[in-house]
Design a protein around this motif. Structure first.
Motif, PDB file in Angstrom:
ATOM      1  N   ALA A  70       5.708   2.061  11.879  1.00  0.00           N
ATOM      2  CA  ALA A  70       5.395   1.034  10.875  1.00  0.00           C
ATOM      3  C   ALA A  70       4.375   0.018  11.369  1.00  0.00           C
ATOM      4  O   ALA A  70       3.903  -0.809  10.588  1.00  0.00           O
ATOM      5  N   VAL A  71       4.006   0.072  12.645  1.00  0.00           N
ATOM      6  CA  VAL A  71       3.075  -0.917  13.207  1.00  0.00           C
ATOM      7  C   VAL A  71       1.760  -0.979  12.431  1.00  0.00           C
ATOM      8  O   VAL A  71       1.305  -2.071  12.074  1.00  0.00           O
ATOM      9  N   PRO A  72       1.107   0.150  12.110  1.00  0.00           N
ATOM     10  CA  PRO A  72      -0.151   0.054  11.347  1.00  0.00           C
ATOM     11  C   PRO A  72       0.021  -0.642   9.988  1.00  0.00           C
ATOM     12  O   PRO A  72      -0.859  -1.386   9.561  1.00  0.00           O
ATOM     13  N   PHE A  73       1.146  -0.413   9.329  1.00  0.00           N
ATOM     14  CA  PHE A  73       1.436  -1.069   8.048  1.00  0.00           C
ATOM     15  C   PHE A  73       1.394  -2.588   8.214  1.00  0.00           C
ATOM     16  O   PHE A  73       0.736  -3.295   7.450  1.00  0.00           O
ATOM     17  N   TYR A  74       2.095  -3.099   9.217  1.00  0.00           N
ATOM     18  CA  TYR A  74       2.146  -4.540   9.431  1.00  0.00           C
ATOM     19  C   TYR A  74       0.808  -5.093   9.918  1.00  0.00           C
ATOM     20  O   TYR A  74       0.414  -6.190   9.518  1.00  0.00           O
ATOM     21  N   LEU A  75       0.109  -4.366  10.773  1.00  0.00           N
ATOM     22  CA  LEU A  75      -1.216  -4.806  11.220  1.00  0.00           C
ATOM     23  C   LEU A  75      -2.153  -4.983  10.021  1.00  0.00           C
ATOM     24  O   LEU A  75      -2.900  -5.961   9.949  1.00  0.00           O
ATOM     25  N   ASN A  76      -2.101  -4.051   9.073  1.00  0.00           N
ATOM     26  CA  ASN A  76      -2.946  -4.135   7.874  1.00  0.00           C
ATOM     27  C   ASN A  76      -2.621  -5.336   6.997  1.00  0.00           C
ATOM     28  O   ASN A  76      -3.455  -5.765   6.197  1.00  0.00           O
ATOM     29  N   LEU A  77      -1.428  -5.882   7.140  1.00  0.00           N
ATOM     30  CA  LEU A  77      -1.024  -7.054   6.356  1.00  0.00           C
ATOM     31  C   LEU A  77      -1.253  -8.367   7.105  1.00  0.00           C
ATOM     32  O   LEU A  77      -0.899  -9.426   6.619  1.00  0.00           O
ATOM     33  N   GLY A  78      -1.836  -8.277   8.308  1.00  0.00           N
ATOM     34  CA  GLY A  78      -2.162  -9.491   9.046  1.00  0.00           C
ATOM     35  C   GLY A  78      -1.213  -9.843  10.178  1.00  0.00           C
ATOM     36  O   GLY A  78      -1.390 -10.865  10.837  1.00  0.00           O
ATOM     37  N   PHE A  79      -0.201  -9.041  10.403  1.00  0.00           N
ATOM     38  CA  PHE A  79       0.706  -9.273  11.521  1.00  0.00           C
ATOM     39  C   PHE A  79      -0.004  -8.918  12.824  1.00  0.00           C
ATOM     40  O   PHE A  79      -0.948  -8.125  12.837  1.00  0.00           O
TER      41      PHE A  79
ATOM     42  N   GLU B  67       7.912  -2.613  18.274  1.00  0.00           N
ATOM     43  CA  GLU B  67       7.015  -3.666  18.733  1.00  0.00           C
ATOM     44  C   GLU B  67       7.488  -4.991  18.139  1.00  0.00           C
ATOM     45  O   GLU B  67       7.963  -5.031  17.001  1.00  0.00           O
ATOM     46  N   HIS B  68       7.335  -6.050  18.915  1.00  0.00           N
ATOM     47  CA  HIS B  68       7.516  -7.394  18.385  1.00  0.00           C
ATOM     48  C   HIS B  68       6.238  -7.719  17.603  1.00  0.00           C
ATOM     49  O   HIS B  68       5.143  -7.593  18.129  1.00  0.00           O
ATOM     50  N   MET B  69       6.384  -8.131  16.354  1.00  0.00           N
ATOM     51  CA  MET B  69       5.225  -8.498  15.541  1.00  0.00           C
ATOM     52  C   MET B  69       5.489  -9.839  14.879  1.00  0.00           C
ATOM     53  O   MET B  69       6.636 -10.234  14.665  1.00  0.00           O
ATOM     54  N   ARG B  70       4.389 -10.528  14.513  1.00  0.00           N
ATOM     55  CA  ARG B  70       4.535 -11.823  13.845  1.00  0.00           C
ATOM     56  C   ARG B  70       3.291 -12.109  13.010  1.00  0.00           C
ATOM     57  O   ARG B  70       2.206 -11.535  13.237  1.00  0.00           O
ATOM     58  N   ILE B  71       3.475 -13.009  12.071  1.00  0.00           N
ATOM     59  CA  ILE B  71       2.367 -13.542  11.286  1.00  0.00           C
ATOM     60  C   ILE B  71       2.632 -15.028  11.094  1.00  0.00           C
ATOM     61  O   ILE B  71       3.770 -15.437  10.859  1.00  0.00           O
ATOM     62  N   ARG B  72       1.609 -15.807  11.230  1.00  0.00           N
ATOM     63  CA  ARG B  72       1.716 -17.243  10.970  1.00  0.00           C
ATOM     64  C   ARG B  72       1.304 -17.476   9.519  1.00  0.00           C
ATOM     65  O   ARG B  72       0.302 -16.933   9.071  1.00  0.00           O
ATOM     66  N   VAL B  73       2.080 -18.266   8.833  1.00  0.00           N
ATOM     67  CA  VAL B  73       1.857 -18.503   7.412  1.00  0.00           C
ATOM     68  C   VAL B  73       1.145 -19.838   7.254  1.00  0.00           C
ATOM     69  O   VAL B  73       1.621 -20.864   7.733  1.00  0.00           O
ATOM     70  N   ALA B  74       0.011 -19.812   6.593  1.00  0.00           N
ATOM     71  CA  ALA B  74      -0.740 -21.042   6.328  1.00  0.00           C
ATOM     72  C   ALA B  74      -0.118 -21.753   5.139  1.00  0.00           C
ATOM     73  O   ALA B  74       0.040 -21.168   4.072  1.00  0.00           O
ATOM     74  N   ASN B  75       0.239 -23.009   5.323  1.00  0.00           N
ATOM     75  CA  ASN B  75       0.845 -23.783   4.227  1.00  0.00           C
ATOM     76  C   ASN B  75      -0.149 -24.720   3.590  1.00  0.00           C
ATOM     77  O   ASN B  75      -1.108 -25.089   4.135  1.00  0.00           O
TER      78      ASN B  75
END
Length: 146
Positions: A114-123, A138-146
């Motif tokens: 699933a890593v490529p899926f999340y990378l494509n979404l900005g993770f 893999e540990h993945m994360r995305i920072r959300v702009a408020n």
């Protein structure tokens, strides 16, 4: 038409979400049904619904008391619906919810496939790979702009 809805555990669609998670995520790897529901009461749930049927879901679990850091968990799309963009719709709705509610970061434990899926979404990947329930992640994360 596919609709993304936010629900909680009292919603009539919740048992369908549970069934989907069990069928897609747990049973194929030999984990008993309902094993990963310990956070469900406090979490936010998003379901993809078509013709009154839950065809996708994702759970967002708060990780700190002020609910600025969360964990995306239990992402599942019905097998015959995969590859149609339903997962992307669910994550986009989840991220929109985060932006509207002051959530600054979303982390997830992504299975290797699933890593490529999340990378494509900005993770992004952070930290070292690890094994969870016998599967490389893999540990993945995305920072959300408020």
């Amino acid at each position: 038409m596919i609709a993304i809805k936010q629900i909680d555990t009292s919603n009539a669609l919740y048992p369908n979400e549970q069934d989907l998670r069990n069928r897609i995520l747990l049973r194929p790897i030999g984990i008993p049904d309902h094993t990963w529901e310990m956070h469900d009461e406090k979490a936010w749930h998003f379901v993809a619904v078509e013709n009154d049927t839950v065809i996708g879901c994702v759970v967002l679990n708060p990780l700190n008391p002020i609910k600025t850091k969360t964990q995306l968990m239990q992402m599942a799309v019905d097998t015959n619906q995969q590859g149609k963009g339903i997962g992307k719709l669910l994550v986009k709705e989840l991220l929109s919810f985060c932006k509207s509610n002051g959530i600054e970061e979303v982390v997830c434990h992504a299975r290797d496939n699933a890593v490529p899926f999340y990378l494509n979404l900005g993770f992004e990947i952070y930290d070292n790979p690890f094994t969870e329930v016998g599967i490389p992640h893999e540990h993945m994360r995305i920072r959300v702009a408020n």
